[in-house]
Design a protein around this motif. Structure first.
Motif, short mmCIF file in Angstrom:
data_model
loop_
_atom_site.label_atom_id
_atom_site.label_comp_id
_atom_site.label_asym_id
_atom_site.label_seq_id
_atom_site.Cartn_x
_atom_site.Cartn_y
_atom_site.Cartn_z
N THR A 24 0.66 -0.95 0.11
CA THR A 24 -0.02 0.05 0.02
C THR A 24 0.94 1.31 0.06
N ALA A 33 -4.92 0.05 4.46
CA ALA A 33 -6.08 0.40 3.39
C ALA A 33 -7.27 0.69 4.30
N THR A 69 -3.41 0.48 -3.19
CA THR A 69 -3.28 -0.93 -2.83
C THR A 69 -2.90 -1.79 -4.00
#
Length: 447
Positions: free
Chosen positions: A3, A106, A19
């Motif tokens: 990420t 994320a 991501t």
């Protein structure tokens, strides 16, 4: 999984994240064929490459302006979970997470991703409270002369209810300015070509700015004050500025969508930016905390670096709090939009008309000697206003360096800020900062 998180330039808070699950190579740069596209004048077309070698990730710097880790320029290093790299000395910060923590990052960023522009209806509905300022007089995408000519005059205080109102929704009521279903205007003051004028946004000595409706969207239309239409130099500056600035592409500068002329009256149609000017912000709520004010100036430095590196350089010529809009919906590149380029206003200065720009402008501008250093000068006076809430004109004095702006008289400034503003506003161009990145570096040292 890996990420990548774009961080706020000052507060280092998450702004946007990407991501990747299966990629073994991830490229970051300005070119649109990168995995992560970052628009910044200091970011190279292909600036950074992340590679997975077996089970280990490494990052390699490809950009001409370098990539920095812990303040030191790097070439190729293994990736540590949570490490932060900066693209160029004054560029964006990217945080890297790998593995399980990347998935967690994320998820945590679900509410902190890039804030999208609000729907047009919401943005326009806020205009009665958050006044959109006049936008830059710039841009020629297509010359389109409407079949119908309409003379431009300032709308009356009580707008006419006549006009080509296309909304047919049943919920519209006389007290509404816009339809709550489609956003279409319910009261049209006049029609200019194919644009319906909804309200007057700003009226200055040189130009009028209007909120208009066309093709299902709200735009901003700007034109010369009719008193200047017969002035050959005003028309020439307006048109030359439009053509020169039509090539600009920066997220902090509003885009132009149309340029046309009706009976010699020129019109520009621009993207709508909703929000308050920094002048309105300070006037309503008072001086800005130092960290926040410097953060906004760092955003502005990035815009000026883009403008000044063009060939030939593009100069704004009228930087002041009135022309810096704090967006109602920030973007991944920050909160501030730079509006209302000032080439036409030079005529006003030549005519000896005093405006609020005088407190912010470099002394050489009044002799017609304009350079990138003139824009940088205005950064100093603008920062002084943000931090004090007082007009910079109150702090000009005759002293050992003659008549100039003396930052030490501005109340509440730290010694470090005084030093930066003194250099920004030095009467001699050669004694100021040489570039916007140099100003950025000095401001970063303070915070």
């Amino acid at each position: 999984m890996i990420t990548l998180t774009l961080l706020h330039p000052v507060q280092l808070k998450p702004v946007q994240c990407w991501t990747f699950d299966d990629e073994s190579v991830i490229r970051i740069g300005r070119s649109t064929d990168n995995h992560v596209v970052l628009y910044s004048a200091v970011v190279s077309r292909y600036h950074v490459e992340l590679r997975r070698v077996n089970s280990v990730w490494e990052v390699e710097s490809l950009g001409a302006n370098g990539t920095y880790l812990d303040g030191k320029r790097m070439t190729q290093v293994p990736i540590r979970n949570g490490m932060i790299i900066r693209l160029a000395r004054s560029g964006p910060n990217i945080q890297i997470h790998v593995g399980v923590s990347a998935s967690h990052e994320a998820t945590m960023l679900a509410g902190d991703r890039t804030v999208p522009q609000q729907p047009q209806l919401n943005a326009v509905a806020a205009l009665d409270d958050d006044i959109t300022q006049p936008l830059p007089a710039m841009g020629v995408l297509e010359s389109q002369v409407p079949e119908r000519s309409t003379a431009m005059e300032p709308p009356s205080e009580k707008p006419s209810l006549s006009g080509n109102i296309t909304c047919a929704h049943l919920r519209k009521t006389p007290d509404l300015r816009f339809c709550i279903d489609c956003g279409a205007p319910l009261r049209v003051q006049q029609t200019i070509g194919r644009y319906q004028v909804v309200k007057l946004l700003g009226q200055g000595e040189m130009s009028f700015t209007y909120l208009v409706w066309c093709d299902g969207k709200h735009w901003v239309l700007k034109t010369l004050n009719p008193n200047w239409v017969r002035h050959p130099k005003a028309l020439d500056l307006f048109e030359r500025e439009a053509k020169a600035l039509s090539q600009l592409s920066h997220p902090s500068i509003p885009h132009i969508v149309d340029f046309f002329t009706i009976e010699r009256q020129p019109y520009l149609v621009m993207e709508l930016v909703s929000g308050r000017s920094l002048f309105q912000q300070v006037t309503k709520w008072g001086a800005i905390p130092q960290k926040q004010a410097i953060g906004w100036m760092l955003e502005l430095c990035e815009v000026l670096e883009y403008l000044h590196q063009l060939s030939p350089p593009v100069l704004h010529q009228d930087i002041r709090p009135h022309n810096l809009i704090r967006r109602s919906a920030p973007t991944a590149f920050g909160e501030i939009a730079l509006v209302d380029f000032g080439a036409i206003r030079v005529l006003s200065l030549e005519a000896k008309h005093r405006t609020s720009a005088i407190s912010y402008s470099a002394p050489e501008q009044y002799q017609g000697e304009i350079s990138p250093a003139s824009d940088l000068y205005s950064l100093g006076t603008t920062l002084a206003f943000l931090l004090s809430g007082q007009d910079p004109g109150e702090f000009y004095r005759y002293r050992e360096q003659g008549y100039r702006f003396y930052a030490e008289y501005v109340p509440g400034l730290s010694p470090e800020v005084v030093q930066v503003i003194r250099k920004l506003t030095h009467p001699e161009i050669s004694d100021r900062y040489a570039s916007a990145p140099e100003v950025s570096e000095a401001l970063r040292q303070i915070i």
